[in-house]
Design an enzyme around this catalytic site. Sequence first.
Site, short mmCIF file in Angstrom:
data_model
loop_
_atom_site.label_atom_id
_atom_site.label_comp_id
_atom_site.label_asym_id
_atom_site.label_seq_id
_atom_site.Cartn_x
_atom_site.Cartn_y
_atom_site.Cartn_z
N ASP A 57 6.23 -6.87 -57.58
CA ASP A 57 6.56 -5.97 -56.48
C ASP A 57 5.82 -4.64 -56.65
O ASP A 57 6.23 -3.80 -57.45
CB ASP A 57 8.08 -5.75 -56.44
CG ASP A 57 8.51 -4.74 -55.38
OD1 ASP A 57 7.66 -4.34 -54.56
OD2 ASP A 57 9.69 -4.37 -55.38
N GLU A 136 -8.83 11.67 -79.71
CA GLU A 136 -7.95 12.02 -80.82
C GLU A 136 -6.59 12.42 -80.23
O GLU A 136 -6.35 13.59 -79.93
CB GLU A 136 -8.53 13.17 -81.64
CG GLU A 136 -9.91 12.88 -82.22
CD GLU A 136 -10.55 14.11 -82.85
OE1 GLU A 136 -9.97 15.22 -82.73
OE2 GLU A 136 -11.62 13.98 -83.46
N GLU A 138 -3.10 13.45 -80.36
CA GLU A 138 -2.08 14.01 -81.25
C GLU A 138 -0.69 13.75 -80.69
O GLU A 138 -0.52 13.53 -79.48
CB GLU A 138 -2.31 15.52 -81.41
CG GLU A 138 -3.67 15.83 -82.06
CD GLU A 138 -4.06 17.30 -81.95
OE1 GLU A 138 -4.93 17.74 -82.71
OE2 GLU A 138 -3.49 18.00 -81.08
N GLU A 218 -0.57 17.40 -88.55
CA GLU A 218 -1.27 18.40 -87.75
C GLU A 218 -0.65 19.78 -87.95
O GLU A 218 0.26 19.96 -88.74
CB GLU A 218 -1.29 18.00 -86.27
CG GLU A 218 -2.60 17.37 -85.82
CD GLU A 218 -3.79 18.32 -85.92
OE1 GLU A 218 -3.58 19.55 -86.08
OE2 GLU A 218 -4.94 17.85 -85.83
N GLU A 226 -1.64 13.30 -86.45
CA GLU A 226 -2.83 12.73 -85.83
C GLU A 226 -3.28 11.52 -86.63
O GLU A 226 -3.27 11.54 -87.87
CB GLU A 226 -3.97 13.74 -85.75
CG GLU A 226 -5.23 13.19 -85.09
CD GLU A 226 -6.36 14.20 -84.98
OE1 GLU A 226 -7.52 13.82 -85.20
OE2 GLU A 226 -6.06 15.38 -84.68
N HIS A 275 -8.61 15.67 -78.03
CA HIS A 275 -10.03 15.95 -78.08
C HIS A 275 -10.79 14.63 -77.93
O HIS A 275 -10.49 13.66 -78.64
CB HIS A 275 -10.40 16.62 -79.40
CG HIS A 275 -9.53 17.78 -79.74
ND1 HIS A 275 -9.18 18.13 -81.04
CD2 HIS A 275 -8.91 18.69 -78.95
CE1 HIS A 275 -8.41 19.18 -81.03
NE2 HIS A 275 -8.22 19.55 -79.77
N ARG A 345 -14.12 25.85 -82.27
CA ARG A 345 -13.06 25.05 -81.70
C ARG A 345 -12.33 25.73 -80.54
O ARG A 345 -11.43 25.15 -79.94
CB ARG A 345 -12.05 24.66 -82.79
CG ARG A 345 -12.56 23.53 -83.68
CD ARG A 345 -11.62 23.27 -84.85
NE ARG A 345 -11.84 21.96 -85.44
CZ ARG A 345 -12.84 21.64 -86.25
NH1 ARG A 345 -13.74 22.57 -86.55
NH2 ARG A 345 -12.96 20.43 -86.74
N GLU A 364 -17.84 16.86 -77.80
CA GLU A 364 -16.38 16.75 -77.87
C GLU A 364 -15.77 17.64 -76.79
O GLU A 364 -15.92 18.86 -76.84
CB GLU A 364 -15.89 17.17 -79.25
CG GLU A 364 -14.37 17.17 -79.40
CD GLU A 364 -13.92 17.86 -80.69
OE1 GLU A 364 -12.73 17.72 -81.03
OE2 GLU A 364 -14.74 18.54 -81.33
N ARG A 366 -12.59 19.21 -75.59
CA ARG A 366 -11.37 19.51 -76.33
C ARG A 366 -10.17 19.82 -75.42
O ARG A 366 -9.05 19.92 -75.89
CB ARG A 366 -11.61 20.71 -77.25
CG ARG A 366 -12.61 20.41 -78.35
CD ARG A 366 -12.87 21.62 -79.24
NE ARG A 366 -11.67 22.10 -79.90
CZ ARG A 366 -11.13 21.57 -81.00
NH1 ARG A 366 -11.69 20.50 -81.54
NH2 ARG A 366 -10.06 22.10 -81.54
#
Length: 476
Positions: A57, A136, A138, A218, A226, A275, A345, A364, A366
């Site tokens: 459904d 990644e 977390e 973490e 992580e 990330h 970062r 990457e 983030r």
Amino acid sequence: MSNANVTSVKDAIKYAKEHEARMVDLKFLDFPGTWQHVTIPAHRLDEDLFEEGQGFDGSSIRGWQPINASDMQIRPDPTTARMDPFASVPTVSFICNVFDPITGQAYSRDPRYVAQKAVNHLKETGIADTAYFGPEAEFFVFDDIRYDLTPHSSFFAVDSQEGTWNTGRDERPNLGYKPSYKGGYFPCPPHDSLFDLRTEISLVLESMGIQVDAHHHEVATGGQSEIGIRFNDMLTMADELQWFKYIVKNVARRNGKTVTFMPKPLYGDNGSGMHTHMSLWKDGKPLFAGEKYAGLSDMALHFIGGIIEHGRSLISLTNPTTNSYKRLVPGYEAPVKLAYSSRNRSAAVRIPMYASSPKAKRIEFRTPDPTCNGYIAFAAMLMAGLDGIERQLDPGDALDKDIYNLPAAEAEKIPSAPGSLEEALEALIEDHEYLLRGDVFTEDVIETWVDYKLENEVDPTRLRPTPLEYQLYFDI
């Protein structure tokens, strides 16, 4: 259990028989990104099932069909066969695609179909033949979660035996070893009380053919963790992200704990991001390695240009909850500025510098968080990057400074992530042409996404009083 040798319908049926499967579990993803499933006896596993599928459904699935057109169909992908590690009797599990049983066509709102179309579009451009993704995701591991909402009251309460707020609790005895706020990164046991749990999760992941790179505690107190898994091609990685969440939650549950992938479950400490590492390859060769900034190629820089150009609309799909924007604030390592850098970062796009090999060269992104629908988020990231390559977008100069301590005049020149889900959805309405190329996304998918989020998440959050508002305004 790994399914490395399953490449056809016959292989899938053979795999189920070899593992003495008694039941068959058919999993598929709803529009927001949560697995759904239906289970059938193993005697129904034949070639017809892969062609005719299983009905359900569609009006009962979030964001899908109206009740007057509710009949839908799922068809298992034979290459996704795996034995479910949590079933009490041997059960073979398949990830399914969704179809319209009347037309026989793939369903445009099926997130997995969106990702499949993105992969096909990549190949059709001739730019590359493979997009590798490595998220990644977390998460927090809690010992207790309670919440309730009524017209006249609301509350939530989470607890963790390692939460720093419990240093004074009578635990008969309280043995301490509770990471402080922002003090949870890389401590050894006994401070890291979840070491064995993450190892157990890692071993289950490995048994399913999902390779683990590393696991660790973490930054945040209260059980933030992580577990890094090895990158894979985009569609496979989206499938594995669903298995990852499923395994993390179920291993935690059988150990008397619970897991949340909410970006910001705790006030005053770091939130959980996802990330996401990306690279393009063609004919077995990496395309992001070169002689430009941080060892990148022109193609990689243009890809970054696309991410930054479309960042504000892209974030409506990679950070799709109202809670996402409680993480995207300065001061908690959140990448709120749409800039790029090597090693920094605090930038939305980072170029990892751990290894110098051309094969390891990647970017990457983030900003995303693990509440996203991996199929839709990965497809959108790829489409933004491809637009940057096709238009040769210049990402501007790299930002290798501490973004949070920039002079105000300089910081204002750097575009920022939206401050709310509503703001991000408005950006998506204005900027989504890049998603429509190759019919990867459709106007219907975009409109349904925006309408669903506004009606079911933005408006209810905006309308409901919160405990903080009582603290601020009750006696004003």
